[in-house]
Scaffold this active site. Structure first.
Site, PDB file in Angstrom:
ATOM      1  N   HIS A 219     -10.064  38.940  13.027  1.00 51.33           N
ATOM      2  CA  HIS A 219     -10.811  39.047  11.750  1.00 51.33           C
ATOM      3  C   HIS A 219     -12.288  39.237  12.094  1.00 51.33           C
ATOM      4  CE1 HIS A 219     -11.832  38.549   7.610  1.00 51.33           C
ATOM      5  NE2 HIS A 219     -11.594  37.257   7.436  1.00 51.33           N
TER       6      HIS A 219
ATOM      7  N   HIS B  91      -6.864  48.169  10.862  1.00 53.19           N
ATOM      8  CA  HIS B  91      -7.132  47.355   9.667  1.00 53.19           C
ATOM      9  C   HIS B  91      -5.821  47.171   8.917  1.00 53.19           C
ATOM     10  CE1 HIS B  91      -8.939  45.969   5.918  1.00 53.19           C
ATOM     11  NE2 HIS B  91     -10.003  45.699   6.638  1.00 53.19           N
TER      12      HIS B  91
ATOM     13  N   ASP C 107     -16.370  46.368  12.096  1.00 57.86           N
ATOM     14  CA  ASP C 107     -16.847  45.545  13.210  1.00 57.86           C
ATOM     15  C   ASP C 107     -17.244  46.360  14.435  1.00 57.86           C
ATOM     16  OD1 ASP C 107     -14.480  43.017  12.282  1.00 57.86           O
ATOM     17  OD2 ASP C 107     -16.633  43.089  11.931  1.00 57.86           O
TER      18      ASP C 107
HETATM   19  C1  SDX Z   1     -11.879  42.465   9.628  1.00 63.13           C
HETATM   20  O1  SDX Z   1      -8.630  42.196   5.988  1.00 63.13           O
HETATM   21  C2  SDX Z   1      -9.911  42.507   5.896  1.00 63.13           C
HETATM   22  O2  SDX Z   1     -10.375  43.040   4.904  1.00 63.13           O
HETATM   23  C3  SDX Z   1     -10.764  42.119   7.106  1.00 63.13           C
HETATM   24  C4  SDX Z   1     -12.162  42.703   7.146  1.00 63.13           C
HETATM   25  C5  SDX Z   1     -13.045  42.093   6.082  1.00 63.13           C
HETATM   26  O3  SDX Z   1     -14.047  42.737   5.710  1.00 63.13           O
HETATM   27  O4  SDX Z   1     -12.812  40.910   5.698  1.00 63.13           O
HETATM   28  O5  SDX Z   1     -12.113  44.096   7.000  1.00 63.13           O
HETATM   29  C6  SDX Z   1     -12.838  42.372   8.476  1.00 63.13           C
HETATM   30  O6  SDX Z   1     -11.303  41.477   9.983  1.00 63.13           O
HETATM   31  C7  SDX Z   1     -11.581  43.811  10.236  1.00 63.13           C
HETATM   32  C8  SDX Z   1     -10.490  43.754  11.352  1.00 63.13           C
HETATM   33  C9  SDX Z   1     -11.131  43.228  12.635  1.00 63.13           C
HETATM   34  N1  SDX Z   1     -10.130  42.999  13.652  1.00 63.13           N
HETATM   35  C10 SDX Z   1     -10.042  43.773  14.779  1.00 63.13           C
HETATM   36  O7  SDX Z   1     -10.746  44.763  14.984  1.00 63.13           O
HETATM   37  C11 SDX Z   1      -9.037  43.286  15.795  1.00 63.13           C
HETATM   38  C12 SDX Z   1      -8.217  44.460  16.338  1.00 63.13           C
HETATM   39  N2  SDX Z   1      -7.394  44.967  15.241  1.00 63.13           N
HETATM   40  C13 SDX Z   1      -5.981  44.605  15.254  1.00 63.13           C
HETATM   41  O8  SDX Z   1      -5.704  43.337  15.751  1.00 63.13           O
HETATM   42  C14 SDX Z   1      -5.313  44.987  13.934  1.00 63.13           C
HETATM   43  O9  SDX Z   1      -5.671  46.274  13.655  1.00 63.13           O
HETATM   44  C15 SDX Z   1      -5.527  44.114  12.707  1.00 63.13           C
HETATM   45  C16 SDX Z   1      -5.245  42.688  12.972  1.00 63.13           C
HETATM   46  C17 SDX Z   1      -6.921  44.271  12.199  1.00 63.13           C
HETATM   47  C18 SDX Z   1      -4.567  44.627  11.626  1.00 63.13           C
HETATM   48  O10 SDX Z   1      -3.342  44.554  12.187  1.00 63.13           O
HETATM   49  P1  SDX Z   1      -1.960  44.650  11.381  1.00 63.13           P
HETATM   50  O11 SDX Z   1      -2.138  45.168  10.015  1.00 63.13           O
HETATM   51  O12 SDX Z   1      -1.257  43.339  11.524  1.00 63.13           O
HETATM   52  O13 SDX Z   1      -1.261  45.805  12.158  1.00 63.13           O
HETATM   53  P2  SDX Z   1      -0.419  45.576  13.454  1.00 63.13           P
HETATM   54  O14 SDX Z   1      -1.063  44.626  14.419  1.00 63.13           O
HETATM   55  O15 SDX Z   1       0.968  45.284  13.003  1.00 63.13           O
HETATM   56  O16 SDX Z   1      -0.521  47.023  14.131  1.00 63.13           O
HETATM   57  C19 SDX Z   1       0.299  48.102  13.711  1.00 63.13           C
HETATM   58  C20 SDX Z   1       0.437  48.983  14.957  1.00 63.13           C
HETATM   59  C21 SDX Z   1       0.914  48.179  16.163  1.00 63.13           C
HETATM   60  O17 SDX Z   1       1.582  49.080  17.017  1.00 63.13           O
HETATM   61  P3  SDX Z   1       3.176  48.846  17.253  1.00 63.13           P
HETATM   62  O18 SDX Z   1       3.309  47.445  17.821  1.00 63.13           O
HETATM   63  O19 SDX Z   1       3.785  48.987  15.851  1.00 63.13           O
HETATM   64  O20 SDX Z   1       3.547  49.943  18.217  1.00 63.13           O
HETATM   65  O21 SDX Z   1      -0.862  49.495  15.338  1.00 63.13           O
HETATM   66  C22 SDX Z   1      -1.228  48.963  16.596  1.00 63.13           C
HETATM   67  C23 SDX Z   1      -0.338  47.748  16.840  1.00 63.13           C
HETATM   68  O22 SDX Z   1      -0.172  47.541  18.224  1.00 63.13           O
HETATM   69  N3  SDX Z   1      -2.626  48.527  16.500  1.00 63.13           N
HETATM   70  C24 SDX Z   1      -3.465  48.514  17.517  1.00 63.13           C
HETATM   71  C25 SDX Z   1      -4.661  48.036  16.989  1.00 63.13           C
HETATM   72  N4  SDX Z   1      -4.511  47.765  15.684  1.00 63.13           N
HETATM   73  C26 SDX Z   1      -3.232  48.065  15.383  1.00 63.13           C
HETATM   74  N5  SDX Z   1      -3.322  48.876  18.823  1.00 63.13           N
HETATM   75  C27 SDX Z   1      -4.409  48.741  19.602  1.00 63.13           C
HETATM   76  N6  SDX Z   1      -5.598  48.283  19.164  1.00 63.13           N
HETATM   77  C28 SDX Z   1      -5.759  47.922  17.874  1.00 63.13           C
HETATM   78  N7  SDX Z   1      -6.932  47.463  17.456  1.00 63.13           N
END
Ligand code: SDX
Length: 386
Positions: A227, A273, A326
């Site tokens: 997050h 996201h 971010d």
């Molecule tokens: C914020 O929700 C909000 O509004 C939050 C926010 C706000 O203003 O409050 O916008 C602020 O928190 C932004 C997000 C910051 N977090 C990160 O940057 C951390 C890295 N991001 C990931 O951990 C991920 O993208 C999440 C947690 C943000 C969202 O993940 P989801 O919706 O749970 O999606 P997922 O993990 O199930 O991913 C789907 C696929 C996966 O691949 P498969 O396993 O299906 O093959 O996409 C891949 C993931 O591995 N993936 C990524 C990735 N994000 C998704 N792969 C590599 N790097 C990434 N960052």
């Protein structure tokens, strides 16, 4: 439902968990109380957006003047909290505590000293929200002064909210350009409907617990690298790439590094996201502003942006995953010389307005938030059956 689908649904993905009049987040737009984010970033100040979120409408000139004066007059924090920040100095230096932990404790302490701490009426919430909005930058600034081993920099009422935040962290009055970039970053970070930390604050408020408790819980939620903690983690990831491949931003070396990260199934910080699948409306706005600062900088800030752009290009073309707010935030704050561990606390200094707006909305028309779980544990058995 398949196991994968169940796993995704365990994150409540795509599920509507309530109604709000504060913000709309979707693939085509981000709107705060009817105003689109690019419009606000271009034409508003953080004080105006804070008023819009907390009070519910665009402030008139006289309302804005009074609100800004009220915030500026409430920036000082109690001596007991300053003493705590000094006590936390060694823990921050040893790493047993990070700034987000110390900020969380300091906010909780402010609640202990607020004569109105137990009140949960929307009116009481609004007063306490304004005080917290005013004081959180001071906690961040004083904490950084303690880490730097310097005298405490007192808040300056003559400066805008954003300029005062920077001044208290660095001890120097910021340029108008730096103050404006921070101001826009606070607008972009202020609110985002039912994100994890905001939803946490609503669940706590819905028990009729107080705003300081709900904000303390929200800070704990925002800290996580999935997050808000991602803005720090994104910059640390770029530092790791730089230390692994050197300063020349060789595209082949960057690509090899990224392919290894993909092979290791690493989450690349600052990308992806839960809601936005075609890009975060905020990222491009902040990237443009931060890059403009980097292009004028005399150090290697632009090289860091170019490294980030190469990483972003690979994520988009090879993974179809886009940067969230971010990613450009980390690069922008780094260009401004802000210490990395203060990036997420600055996110708090903005998001306090969104959290408080949701807490006020929850308390104004409350019902306990309590979903159910599907039990998948052991079958029923007798304790004395062995
Ligand atoms: C914020 O929700 C909000 O509004 C939050 C926010 C706000 O203003 O409050 O916008 C602020 O928190 C932004 C997000 C910051 N977090 C990160 O940057 C951390 C890295 N991001 C990931 O951990 C991920 O993208 C999440 C947690 C943000 C969202 O993940 P989801 O919706 O749970 O999606 P997922 O993990 O199930 O991913 C789907 C696929 C996966 O691949 P498969 O396993 O299906 O093959 O996409 C891949 C993931 O591995 N993936 C990524 C990735 N994000 C998704 N792969 C590599 N790097 C990434 N960052």
């Amino acid at each position: 439902m398949s196991a994968t689908a169940e796993l995704k649904s365990s994150g409540l993905e795509g599920m509507i968990a309530g109604k709000t009049a504060i913000c709309a987040v979707n693939q085509t737009s981000l709107i705060y109380r009817g105003y689109e984010i690019a419009d606000l970033a271009e034409n508003a100040t953080f004080e105006e957006v804070a008023f819009l979120l907390l009070v519910g409408h665009k402030p008139s000139e006289s309302e804005l003047k009074a609100f800004s004066k009220e915030l500026a007059s409430q920036r000082a924090i109690p001596g007991a909290v300053i003493d705590y920040l000094r006590t936390a100095g060694p823990w921050l230096k040893s790493g047993s505590a990070v700034p987000m932990d110390v900020l969380r404790t300091a906010v909780s302490m402010l609640g202990n000293m607020d004569p109105n701490s137990q009140a949960v009426s929307p009116e009481a919430d609004l007063e306490k929200a304004k005080t917290l909005t005013a004081q959180i930058p001071t906690i961040i600034g004083h904490m950084q002064n303690v880490i730097d081993g310097r005298e405490i920099v007192k808040p300056d009422e003559s400066l805008s909210h954003a300029a005062n935040l920077l001044y208290m962290i660095t001890g120097e009055k910021p340029s108008d350009e730096h103050a404006r970039v921070i101001d826009v970053s606070l607008i972009l970070y202020a609110e985002h409907d039912y994100n994890a930390s905001t939803f946490s604050s609503r669940v706590i408020a819905a028990t009729l617990s107080d705003i300081h408790g709900a904000v303390t819980g929200a800070i704990a939620a925002l800290k996580g690298p999935l997050h808000g903690g991602a803005n720090e983690a994104a910059m640390e990831m770029l530092r790791e790439i730089r230390s692994d491949i050197g300063k020349d931003n060789d595209p082949k070396k960057i690509q090899d590094w990224m392919h290894q990260a993909f092979a290791d199934k690493r989450k690349l910080m600052g990308f992806g996201h839960r809601v936005y699948k075609n890009g975060d409306h905020r990222a491009g706005i902040l990237h443009k502003l931060g890059r403009q600062l980097a292009e004028k900088a005399t150090d290697d800030s632009l090289a860091w942006f170019e490294l980030g752009e190469e990483v972003q290009k690979i994520m988009e073309t090879e993974k179809n995953i886009y940067p969230n707010v971010d990613f450009p935030c980390g690069l922008t704050y780094f260009t401004m010389g802000i210490p990395v561990p203060q990036y997420t606390p600055i996110f708090v200094a903005a998001r306090i307005t969104g959290w408080a707006a949701h807490i006020i909305e929850q308390h104004a028309n409350n019902r306990l938030i309590r979903p159910i779980a599907e039990y998948v544990g052991p079958e029923l058995k007798k304790w004395n059956d062995g």
